[in-house]
Design an enzyme around this catalytic site. Structure first.
Site, PDB file in Angstrom:
ATOM      1  N   GLY A 209       0.897  -1.031  -0.238  1.00 18.18           N
ATOM      2  CA  GLY A 209      -0.096   0.337  -0.146  1.00 18.18           C
ATOM      3  C   GLY A 209       0.785   1.154   0.072  1.00 18.18           C
ATOM      4  O   GLY A 209       2.244   1.040  -0.232  1.00 18.18           O
ATOM      5  N   SER A 210       0.143   2.340  -0.099  1.00 21.77           N
ATOM      6  CA  SER A 210       1.204   3.560   0.297  1.00 21.77           C
ATOM      7  C   SER A 210       2.103   3.513   1.284  1.00 21.77           C
ATOM      8  O   SER A 210       3.435   4.378   1.279  1.00 21.77           O
ATOM      9  CB  SER A 210       0.021   4.800   1.245  1.00 21.77           C
ATOM     10  OG  SER A 210      -0.422   4.507   2.416  1.00 21.77           O
TER      11      SER A 210
ATOM     12  N   GLY B 123       4.467   0.535   2.102  1.00 21.71           N
ATOM     13  CA  GLY B 123       5.199   0.038   1.655  1.00 21.71           C
ATOM     14  C   GLY B 123       5.511  -0.006   0.336  1.00 21.71           C
ATOM     15  O   GLY B 123       6.676   0.004   0.403  1.00 21.71           O
TER      16      GLY B 123
ATOM     17  N   ASN C 190      -0.964   1.306  12.939  1.00 28.29           N
ATOM     18  CA  ASN C 190      -1.680   2.210  13.937  1.00 28.29           C
ATOM     19  C   ASN C 190      -2.012   1.588  14.852  1.00 28.29           C
ATOM     20  O   ASN C 190      -2.101   0.425  14.582  1.00 28.29           O
ATOM     21  CB  ASN C 190      -2.571   2.483  12.840  1.00 28.29           C
ATOM     22  CG  ASN C 190      -1.398   4.024  12.235  1.00 28.29           C
ATOM     23  OD1 ASN C 190      -0.423   4.784  12.273  1.00 28.29           O
ATOM     24  ND2 ASN C 190      -2.363   4.181  10.953  1.00 28.29           N
TER      25      ASN C 190
ATOM     26  N   LYS D  79       2.295   8.821  19.320  1.00 25.86           N
ATOM     27  CA  LYS D  79       1.288   8.346  17.612  1.00 25.86           C
ATOM     28  C   LYS D  79      -0.346   7.355  18.566  1.00 25.86           C
ATOM     29  O   LYS D  79      -1.520   8.203  17.252  1.00 25.86           O
ATOM     30  CB  LYS D  79       2.176   6.870  17.541  1.00 25.86           C
ATOM     31  CG  LYS D  79       1.320   6.918  15.794  1.00 25.86           C
ATOM     32  CD  LYS D  79       1.406   8.156  15.084  1.00 25.86           C
ATOM     33  CE  LYS D  79       1.403   8.248  13.491  1.00 25.86           C
ATOM     34  NZ  LYS D  79       1.966   6.751  13.107  1.00 25.86           N
TER      35      LYS D  79
ATOM     36  N   ASN E  91      -7.720  11.339  12.901  1.00 18.48           N
ATOM     37  CA  ASN E  91      -7.855   9.943  12.164  1.00 18.48           C
ATOM     38  C   ASN E  91      -9.717   9.875  12.361  1.00 18.48           C
ATOM     39  O   ASN E  91     -10.517  10.436  11.672  1.00 18.48           O
ATOM     40  CB  ASN E  91      -7.505   8.472  12.648  1.00 18.48           C
ATOM     41  CG  ASN E  91      -6.221   8.931  11.716  1.00 18.48           C
ATOM     42  OD1 ASN E  91      -5.534  10.146  11.213  1.00 18.48           O
ATOM     43  ND2 ASN E  91      -5.577   8.007  11.674  1.00 18.48           N
TER      44      ASN E  91
ATOM     45  N   ASN F 273      -6.756  17.649   8.244  1.00 15.59           N
ATOM     46  CA  ASN F 273      -6.537  17.760   9.583  1.00 15.59           C
ATOM     47  C   ASN F 273      -6.349  19.276  10.308  1.00 15.59           C
ATOM     48  O   ASN F 273      -6.420  19.565  11.130  1.00 15.59           O
ATOM     49  CB  ASN F 273      -4.944  17.453   9.233  1.00 15.59           C
ATOM     50  CG  ASN F 273      -4.806  15.287   8.926  1.00 15.59           C
ATOM     51  OD1 ASN F 273      -6.145  15.037   8.629  1.00 15.59           O
ATOM     52  ND2 ASN F 273      -3.362  15.244   8.980  1.00 15.59           N
TER      53      ASN F 273
ATOM     54  N   SER G 259      -5.809   8.941   7.222  1.00 13.98           N
ATOM     55  CA  SER G 259      -5.621   8.403   6.725  1.00 13.98           C
ATOM     56  C   SER G 259      -6.957   7.169   6.759  1.00 13.98           C
ATOM     57  O   SER G 259      -7.570   6.068   5.543  1.00 13.98           O
ATOM     58  CB  SER G 259      -4.717   6.754   7.126  1.00 13.98           C
ATOM     59  OG  SER G 259      -4.411   6.422   8.698  1.00 13.98           O
TER      60      SER G 259
ATOM     61  N   GLU H 129      -9.092   1.560  10.301  1.00 16.21           N
ATOM     62  CA  GLU H 129      -7.701   0.841  11.726  1.00 16.21           C
ATOM     63  C   GLU H 129      -8.519   1.029  13.031  1.00 16.21           C
ATOM     64  O   GLU H 129      -7.404   1.062  13.864  1.00 16.21           O
ATOM     65  CB  GLU H 129      -6.884   1.392  11.308  1.00 16.21           C
ATOM     66  CG  GLU H 129      -5.954   0.463  10.574  1.00 16.21           C
ATOM     67  CD  GLU H 129      -4.201   0.780  10.488  1.00 16.21           C
ATOM     68  OE1 GLU H 129      -3.763   0.502  10.763  1.00 16.21           O
ATOM     69  OE2 GLU H 129      -4.226   2.268   9.558  1.00 16.21           O
TER      70      GLU H 129
END
Length: 301
Positions: free
Chosen positions: A9-10, A12, A102, A181, A189, A199, A248, A260
């Site tokens: 994905g982004s 990776g 995450n 985090k 998120n 954001n 995300s 997530e």
């Protein structure tokens, strides 16, 4: 040194692009088609007005045999269970794993992996996947990593060899790193995903800001955090520095993908239940995101 990256994905694609400058990178994709595109065209990475091609080896994840010296797991949290089963089968070959999910809900799943060294990390870069082999690096940051189990030396060695423009910083305490985090993810998120805003809107709109603060305080209560002003300042700084970014989770909702939320607010709800604490703000926002997932994906109860 061979680096394996499971997940294209982004994140990776971003890691594969940069790490290919100093390592031999093997990227493991979900589909045969994506692997074929990457092998034929390389990874196109865009950063501002600049772009470049990174050459890596790609193959479907089902062909992963654990032969890399260091393996990075860059899938989403809800995709992790099947990857863990694969790792359990092959873990006697590869000894070093770095997980980049995450939230903290997945940590309990990692306890029984029979690998010598398990590391966890947090990624502060912004990245957007624009095609099967194209990634836009839209926010430059750092990656933090710490030991969950095993020895720190392999992580330090890996960190020392990473490109200077893509630093991986080794931290002493994995929980403190993950909590930092988690707070950011748990505030920014879900709120941006529900409101459908970038954001920066969370601090630019006075009413959104009030919701942000109330949610933040409830999270701090569950995590038992002192010096809350420092953590709030961190959240506000990230909102400011990434004002034009879409989180995300917002991008997942818009694309009709699972989020997530379980690893982030789901983890906090589990912790609250253990402590017998009432968390109305977190519970409401959690269910709103689950409802958004259902609507966007067309799922039905």
């Amino acid at each position: 040194m061979k680096i394996g990256i499971i997940g294209a994905g982004s994140i990776g694609l971003l890691f594969a692009s940069y790490l290919s400058k100093t390592f031999e990178v093997n990227l493991y994709t979900r589909t045969v088609e994506q692997a074929a595109d990457i092998n034929q065209y390389g990874i196109l990475i865009k950063k501002g007005s600049e772009q470049s091609i990174a050459i890596v080896n790609a193959c479907p994840v089902r062909e992963w045999a654990g032969l890399d010296d260091f393996t990075i797991i860059a899938v989403k949290q809800y995709q992790l269970q099947s990857i863990i089963e694969t790792i359990r089968f092959q873990s006697m070959v590869c000894e070093n794993f770095l997980f980049l999910q995450n939230g903290m809900g997945h940590l309990k799943w990692l306890e029984n992996i029979p690998a010598k060294n398990l590391f966890v990390g947090t990624v502060e870069h912004g990245a957007l996947k624009e095609g099967s082999n194209v990634v836009y690096h839209n926010g430059v940051g750092i990656t933090n990593a710490a030991v969950l189990k095993g020895k720190i030396e392999p992580l330090r060695h890996f960190s020392d060899l990473t490109p200077k423009e893509f630093p991986i910083l080794v931290k002493k305490d994995y929980r403190e790193m993950m909590v930092n985090k988690l707070i950011v993810n748990a505030v920014i998120n879900p709120l941006t995903a529900i409101l459908g805003v970038k954001n920066g809107a969370l601090i630019q709109n006075q009413y959104y800001y009030k919701v942000l603060v109330n949610l933040f305080l409830e999270i701090c209560n569950i995590l038992g955090l002192e010096n809350q002003e420092i953590y709030l300042e961190q959240v506000l700084k990230i909102c400011q520095n990434t004002a034009n970014n879409r989180s995300s989770m917002l991008k997942d909702i818009e694309a009709g993908r699972l989020t997530e939320i379980e690893a982030i607010l789901g983890y906090l709800l589990d912790e609250a239940a253990k402590q017998k604490k009432h968390t109305p703000q977190i519970e409401i926002i959690y269910y709103l995101i689950k409802g958004k997932e259902q609507d966007e994906r067309g799922d039905h109860l």
